[in-house]
Design an enzyme around this catalytic site. Sequence first.
Site, mmCIF file in Angstrom:
data_model
loop_
_atom_site.group_PDB
_atom_site.id
_atom_site.type_symbol
_atom_site.label_atom_id
_atom_site.label_comp_id
_atom_site.label_asym_id
_atom_site.label_seq_id
_atom_site.Cartn_x
_atom_site.Cartn_y
_atom_site.Cartn_z
ATOM 1 N N ASP A 387 0.804 -1.062 0.133
ATOM 2 C CA ASP A 387 -0.094 -0.019 0.033
ATOM 3 C C ASP A 387 0.801 1.270 0.155
ATOM 4 O O ASP A 387 1.930 1.226 0.181
ATOM 5 C CB ASP A 387 -0.837 -0.176 1.272
ATOM 6 C CG ASP A 387 -1.807 1.193 1.327
ATOM 7 O OD1 ASP A 387 -2.407 1.618 0.192
ATOM 8 O OD2 ASP A 387 -2.264 1.600 2.440
ATOM 9 N N THR A 389 -0.531 4.953 1.216
ATOM 10 C CA THR A 389 -0.512 5.771 2.300
ATOM 11 C C THR A 389 -0.346 5.092 3.441
ATOM 12 O O THR A 389 -1.261 4.247 3.757
ATOM 13 C CB THR A 389 -1.931 6.440 2.158
ATOM 14 O OG1 THR A 389 -2.091 7.048 0.869
ATOM 15 C CG2 THR A 389 -2.258 7.393 3.046
ATOM 16 N N GLU A 484 -3.110 21.508 -0.099
ATOM 17 C CA GLU A 484 -3.540 22.820 0.109
ATOM 18 C C GLU A 484 -3.557 23.236 1.798
ATOM 19 O O GLU A 484 -2.913 24.501 1.769
ATOM 20 C CB GLU A 484 -5.082 22.878 -0.184
ATOM 21 C CG GLU A 484 -5.136 23.168 -1.875
ATOM 22 C CD GLU A 484 -6.588 23.763 -2.091
ATOM 23 O OE1 GLU A 484 -7.570 23.549 -0.952
ATOM 24 O OE2 GLU A 484 -6.851 24.065 -3.206
ATOM 25 N N ARG A 581 6.980 17.303 -4.461
ATOM 26 C CA ARG A 581 5.773 17.753 -5.299
ATOM 27 C C ARG A 581 5.400 19.148 -5.681
ATOM 28 O O ARG A 581 5.454 19.836 -4.659
ATOM 29 C CB ARG A 581 4.354 17.296 -4.270
ATOM 30 C CG ARG A 581 4.413 15.786 -3.985
ATOM 31 C CD ARG A 581 3.605 15.422 -2.701
ATOM 32 N NE ARG A 581 2.134 15.597 -3.216
ATOM 33 C CZ ARG A 581 1.179 14.684 -2.900
ATOM 34 N NH1 ARG A 581 1.519 13.559 -2.221
ATOM 35 N NH2 ARG A 581 -0.159 14.992 -3.246
ATOM 36 N N ASP A 850 -1.308 -1.249 6.283
ATOM 37 C CA ASP A 850 -1.843 -0.673 7.352
ATOM 38 C C ASP A 850 -3.138 -0.427 7.606
ATOM 39 O O ASP A 850 -3.454 -0.197 8.812
ATOM 40 C CB ASP A 850 -0.861 0.505 7.845
ATOM 41 C CG ASP A 850 -1.255 1.625 7.010
ATOM 42 O OD1 ASP A 850 -1.810 1.602 5.916
ATOM 43 O OD2 ASP A 850 -1.395 2.739 7.780
ATOM 44 N N ASN A 853 -8.599 -1.357 4.103
ATOM 45 C CA ASN A 853 -8.678 -1.574 2.664
ATOM 46 C C ASN A 853 -7.481 -2.513 2.162
ATOM 47 O O ASN A 853 -7.328 -3.015 0.958
ATOM 48 C CB ASN A 853 -8.667 -0.180 2.053
ATOM 49 C CG ASN A 853 -6.937 0.571 2.176
ATOM 50 O OD1 ASN A 853 -6.758 0.591 3.629
ATOM 51 N ND2 ASN A 853 -6.367 1.093 1.216
ATOM 52 N N ASP A 854 -6.661 -2.878 2.954
ATOM 53 C CA ASP A 854 -5.452 -3.607 2.804
ATOM 54 C C ASP A 854 -5.828 -5.253 3.100
ATOM 55 O O ASP A 854 -4.702 -5.964 2.893
ATOM 56 C CB ASP A 854 -4.144 -3.530 3.105
ATOM 57 C CG ASP A 854 -3.955 -2.067 2.741
ATOM 58 O OD1 ASP A 854 -3.989 -1.718 1.588
ATOM 59 O OD2 ASP A 854 -3.184 -1.136 3.689
#
Length: 1322
Positions: A387, A389, A484, A581, A850, A853-854
Amino acid sequence: MGSLAYREDLEEENSAFTWEVKANSRAYNNRFKKSFLCWQRQKHKSNVINTAKYNVFSFLPLNLYEQFCRISNLYFLLIIILQGFPEISTLPWFTLFAPLVCLLVIRATRDLVDDIGRHRSDRLINNRPCQILVGKSFLWKKWANLCVGDVVCLHRDNIVPADLLLLASTEPSSLCYVETADIDGETNLKFRQAPLVTHLELTSVRSMASFQGKVVCEEPNSRLHHFVGCLDWNGRKHPLDSGNMLLRGCRVRNTDTCYGMVIYAGFDTKIMKNCGRIHLKRTKIDRLVNRLVVLVREFKARHYYMSSRYLYSAATETFFIFWGFLILLSVMVPMAMFIMVEFIYLGNSMFINWDVEMYYVPQDEPARARSTSLNDQLGQVQYVFSDKTGTLTQNIMTFKKCCIGGVTYGPDEEEDTPHKENPYLWNEFADGKLLYQNAELLCAVRDNEDKTVREFWRLLAICHTVMVQEEDHQLVYQAASPDEEALVTAARNFGYVFVARTQDSITVMELGEKRVYKVLAMMDFNSIRKRMSVLVRSPEGSIYLYTKGADVVIFERLHKRGTKEWATEEALASFAEQTLRTLCLAYKEVGEDAYEEWRQRHQEASVLLQNRAHALHQVYEDMEQGLQLLGATAIEDRLQDGVCDTIKCLTQGNIKVWVLTGDKQETAVNIGFACQLLSESMLILEEKEIVRILEASWETNNNLPLGKGRRKNLFLPRVKVAMVISGELLDQLLLSLRKEPRVLVHNVNEDGDESWQEPDEQREDFLQDRRLSLMWRILGIQLRATVTPQVTGSNTSTSESPEVRREQAFVELASQCQAVICCRVTPKQKALIVALVKKYQRVVTLAIGDGANDINMIKTADIGVGLAGQEGMQAVQNSDYVLAQFCFLKRLLLVHGRWSYMRVCKFLRYFIYKTAASMMVQIWFSFYNGFSAQPLYEGWFLALFNLLYSTLPVLYIGLFEQDVSAERSLELPELYIAGQKDELFNYWVFLQALAHGTVTSLVNFFMTLWVSHDSAGPVSFSDYQSFAVVVAMSGLLSITMEVVLAIRYWTVLSVLAVFLSLFFYVLATLVSQSLWLFQISPKTFPFLYADRYVLSQPSILLVVLLNVSLNTLPTLALHVICQALKKAGPKEGEEVPSEEVVAVEPGPYPQRGSRGRRSSYAFSHREGYADLITQGTSLRKAPALGGDVLGARAAAPEPEPGARESLRSRANTRAPGRRRPPPQDPTSAEDAPSPGAPEDRPSGSRREPPPAGQKDREAPWKAPLESWRSWSSGWRQRLQGPRRRAASLPGRTPAPAAHPPPPGGPRAPAESVPSGKTLSSL
């Protein structure tokens, strides 16, 4: 096995809307049943989650079933059953039964401990509290008590307990902001909105209690971003989509209170549909040993036996002797080996737990091995699926550098050292959290003489969609993306403070001077425009356009190119090399006439019914031309410590790392470069190229005969290749199985978010086609000009289905890439990719993540690693290993994994050798005893051989053996390749060990037999017992010498192991051959003083020495010769792609006009927030005078544990250190004269209080600021506009009376008062 693409998704697309849920009616919802044969159950599942594998009743039968799925356990059970028959039994039945029970108990205990952890996790989740509408009030209940149709009340920071239809919220227009980090890995906020009908009608607890709406929607499925249904209420139907849904696992953010109706519960929720099932994980060595057990059993079953006794008929005697001999040779598959393997697994797991190098001090988190049976497979991993994030990144954005007017301002050299004084103390609005410090830039800002510097920071304070609120007399920013927030926070600390926003204005405090800009238009960001613009009118009356976006779109819209622009390009190239970035900032001044003409065109485009998006884009495009470059920002998405070095080491160890993330493509690619997974020399395949390559492969394969390896010739890259693919394309490739490839390409090229294209699309397509043709030549693919699919009988009669061919072509293309990044993928797609690689590549896979969703990916992979991060413990509780940081994966694989694999392989090889060397003599002896199943060795030697005589050395090998040190293992990752190739244990190694043992047994038996042949006298050992002792002693010493040669890591423990093994043999022999035991039971202890007699004869000892020498010297000589040849021969290594890169134009992610530089643009923002602001959807409006005011709210029956206090009425408080003047007349905002320009003031000076006569002129831009000042800690009570409501929604409070105007001042209508329009937080 068929296609691994999830066929249920295909069925879902064509499924009818048969899922019905009625609000506040459990009786109606319980009417729906599902039938299976004569059984019926509720169609709607409860909200109880049970991810455990066993329960009290199923543990014993299910675990025994899993245990006896191993061929070895079935084999031992058969031998135990045979030992129960006295006619064929050669050994007592309990000699094998007790070890088997011990083995089953050890494995069952391990499984039970793992499952208890799952039960504990399920219990914690099911017992979470939530507020459920019962009758006419909300009561605190457990998650487990939720049912479909229930109405739930959620508060800020609550986790959504089920898939809910959002009914209403305390935000304007019933918006609700959620964080979906546990679902898709994104931490930027997303907004959901209730249907208009429920927003207007459900305004109180009473109205919600009487709500009887019925939702008809699709059946439960795994598509996270898709939902279609309708709400049937009061005879009208209202459409529903995914924008109205709150999914289980989301966290409510910046929304005080919201209300939802449960649509899917428990295992019907989308996140649980993506979690997958628990898989029984077994290692490659375990499966190989099972096959070897079958091989050995077949070998033993091919002997024919003669009978020497005639108590029964010849056929019966033969039958008995056959099975008796089978029992005798059962030690060829020793039970002790399987028991010792379990202890070796346990010991290596404890070493992982005890490794202080993998202990993370900040979180007090050590590495943990939750599974003890996969350690050796850690040394064979070839694919790591990670993953992004929270796994590779810390998800913390920091302002790192900037370039203003061509001058780059990096952090001071003393950034890493603690500063004696905070340089931002002069700014009362500074939050003190900005780590970036540059004295030169700070002086330029405070001097306020450089217009470019001033406009740079002004742009950052104006051009954004950030919301602001006051908490504890401090400004708190709530942004839709962390990028932002980092930019606006940097501007705040440098003195350009965003303080308030209304629907058509934005207030900025510039170096202590407050300025209100009227917002004329907001041109929102999206993934195609890659930029955002704000058109504002300054207090002086001038109109400015402020734009920020990707360099690839900003540079082509500049008015001119000069020295400043080229310097900025060089700075961007430097930022890209540092994997920061970047965003480019530009602005221009717009004339009044040009604005009026543009405003008219914008108004016309906004009301179009067709092609509105295209028309608006053209209008935006016309305005965003002729820009003047201000500079660029560089933000660092912080990686976890050691990520780059870890990926580099894994790559050198031939481990491919794939990143599977739910984030956007630009962000994922930027992180790929940051962690050095991608490099500038790589050829990056994007979606169009991937589809065309697969199409060419498909067409080529249709014309080729079937056969293994035919596709592999198509993808032989001569350069380093990487792949970037999205979840949407993955669906089209692997789920649209009935489409022809050409149709698939057509859909990919034309399907998009917008129907319009960028201006230079034709030029880009030409360059893209040129790049594709060069790339196909590189990859060895020739694309046909026209593709005519052949659907002939020969092609349609192939054994492979189209689904399998497409999957295999995709996997083979991806597997030949050095790096693969999959973005915008769902949890189920992550598991699909892992399953496809396992199926077609037949390699060991590891998944690390972590978040929730994993989980599916972790369960599907051969090895699952959970990171104890900030997204909860769901991944940890479903993993096999737990780490605190990604960098510890390097040590887990390259050190512990490689050591475990090497130890287990050495253990197995030596165990097989010693078993064959000691037990094959039984077969040679059978040729001389007429195959009567008479054992050669003493019974106690057979019983204690694997228990005491040869156990400790082989156990030492399995636990402590090291070929190189841990530091050397990390320095030479190439050593890891041996495990990937199964070099240390395979069929060939097994046959070598078996042959070696057989030769040893032949030497020991026949050499002893040859020397003792025709011998007689006192020194003869031709009798049965002396012969058996000599053979046994020769075998034991030969095996001991072999282990001495095998051990490479000598310690005190290894010396003790060898010494104690021989000591136990001497001690046990003295006891078992003693006179007093012989007198007690001559039949049990028949070898009276046999060893003492043999050891007392020097000539017999010479025979033993001869046997040991003949077995040891050839082995020693062979080791020396092999080492010499290895050093003298050419060094073997993995074949890696050439470093030479073929020139391909344009390169991956180029900047227009600058082919040599990669754009490092990445901005995790979502389209739509600008519309919420400009339309006033997310802004709170003041009620009209005398209008209906939302009043009383129902209090919760019980206070939520740890929740905020109940909402209080608004108290007018003032900002720290500021006085609040009375509100002024806002009607003359445009006509009022503005204060002097900032550049006219002395540098660094504070603005003096205006004279009394100037107050009226300052009133327009003071009004929005006063609304900010009047916010108190009870910020939840906000003003609402007049709406047609009969009662108030719980959680909404009445607004205070409007402030009276100054004496003599005109009273403006309440609807037009800009000061009454304040901001709702995101």
